[in-house]
Design a protein around this motif. Sequence first.
Motif, PDB file in Angstrom:
ATOM      1  N   GLY A 168     -13.497  41.104 -15.320  1.00 49.50           N
ATOM      2  CA  GLY A 168     -13.019  39.836 -15.468  1.00 49.50           C
ATOM      3  C   GLY A 168     -11.732  39.601 -16.514  1.00 49.50           C
ATOM      4  N   GLY A 169     -11.692  40.526 -17.666  1.00 48.68           N
ATOM      5  CA  GLY A 169     -10.627  40.702 -18.391  1.00 48.68           C
ATOM      6  C   GLY A 169      -9.317  41.253 -17.742  1.00 48.68           C
ATOM      7  N   GLN A 170      -9.701  42.136 -16.969  1.00 44.70           N
ATOM      8  CA  GLN A 170      -8.383  42.631 -16.013  1.00 44.70           C
ATOM      9  C   GLN A 170      -7.936  41.531 -14.801  1.00 44.70           C
ATOM     10  OE1 GLN A 170     -10.493  46.151 -14.406  1.00 44.70           O
ATOM     11  NE2 GLN A 170      -9.426  47.556 -16.193  1.00 44.70           N
ATOM     12  N   ARG A 171      -8.693  40.976 -14.544  1.00 43.18           N
ATOM     13  CA  ARG A 171      -8.555  39.904 -13.348  1.00 43.18           C
ATOM     14  C   ARG A 171      -7.675  39.021 -13.923  1.00 43.18           C
ATOM     15  NH1 ARG A 171     -13.653  40.253 -10.473  1.00 43.18           N
ATOM     16  NH2 ARG A 171     -14.553  38.767 -11.955  1.00 43.18           N
ATOM     17  N   GLN A 172      -8.060  38.542 -15.290  1.00 45.62           N
ATOM     18  CA  GLN A 172      -7.421  37.316 -15.900  1.00 45.62           C
ATOM     19  C   GLN A 172      -5.799  37.766 -16.318  1.00 45.62           C
ATOM     20  OE1 GLN A 172      -6.802  34.403 -15.433  1.00 45.62           O
ATOM     21  NE2 GLN A 172      -8.218  33.365 -16.687  1.00 45.62           N
ATOM     22  N   ARG A 173      -5.758  38.910 -16.617  1.00 39.45           N
ATOM     23  CA  ARG A 173      -4.406  39.602 -17.069  1.00 39.45           C
ATOM     24  C   ARG A 173      -3.385  39.787 -15.822  1.00 39.45           C
ATOM     25  NH1 ARG A 173      -5.838  44.846 -20.107  1.00 39.45           N
ATOM     26  NH2 ARG A 173      -8.041  44.391 -19.379  1.00 39.45           N
TER      27      ARG A 173
END
Length: 290
Positions: A168-173
């Motif tokens: 999720g964190g990578q996607r948002q970045r």
Amino acid sequence: MTTGEPPRTTPADGADPAGPVLEITGLDVHYGLRRRRRQALRGVSLTVAPGEAVGLIGETGSGKSTLARAVLGLVRASAGSVVVGGEDVARHGPRQWRALRRRGVVQYVFQDPLRSLDPDLTVEESLTEPLLMQGVPREEAADRARAFLPRVRLHEELLGRLPGELSGGQRQRVSVARALVTGPRLVILDEPVSALDAANRVQVLEILKELRSSGVALVFISHDLGSVAGVCDRLAVLYQGELVEVGTTHDVVNHPRHPYTRLLVGSAPTLRSAPADRAEREALRALLRT
Ligand code: ADP
Ligand code: MG
């Protein structure tokens, strides 16, 4: 050339680079028809200068996403004007919106990155697509996408992955990179960190702070005062569809004027040395219910 003044550069879209990137005046938005018609925004006015970050805060249902949608052409204004990069978009049709999007004046990041990312595009394709839409040659677009990755702390080996293969964190970045890679004048971020765990939230907030040095203006929407206060120069407080308070982050946090703002500040005690005590908070809650 006798004055010695530097030549004034005008962006390709003809907008005045010194003028506001966003100027909302007297904006009303309604949902539904006839008896089901409900007003979601009432007389909202807000100006965002080039390079400025404005935090838009308010509780769930206060109209924050509606304001984002009005700026992005996803809902229609029933009154008022929304001027983006010098162009009044409040009554733009789909064709005019497509042209504006192609010029890349305004970009967006949503709470759920799966809404801002196409699930069938690799990270590389997601990042190059907005550049290609602006006519950047493919090779240069690939170089620019790759060069942007360190700014959002992503590793090159992720370029071939699909959104479903990222955390999720990578996607948002990736969504943040996609919004900023073309160098837009304005980015609207609607609850960009609300779905992230604490560590990822801190990291994305840091990234947003760093990206501000590029001169982009941000409208950072959140129900959480703590998230926006560290990134934004000014705060605007939305309550039941109306802007009840706008001021510098420092003033709003330290001298909140509206009862609802005082409640928000009181429930984010780390922002203030003397958190509002419980009795005061209860009194404010009672006042707001009336
Ligand atoms: P926020 O983002 O602050 O939570 P929204 O802008 O999503 O608030 O919603 C503002 C108000 O408009 C709420 O009362 C909500 O129920 C209503 N609303 C939002 N979207 C729609 C819609 N598509 N149709 C009807 N009402 C809507
Ligand atoms: Mg919302």
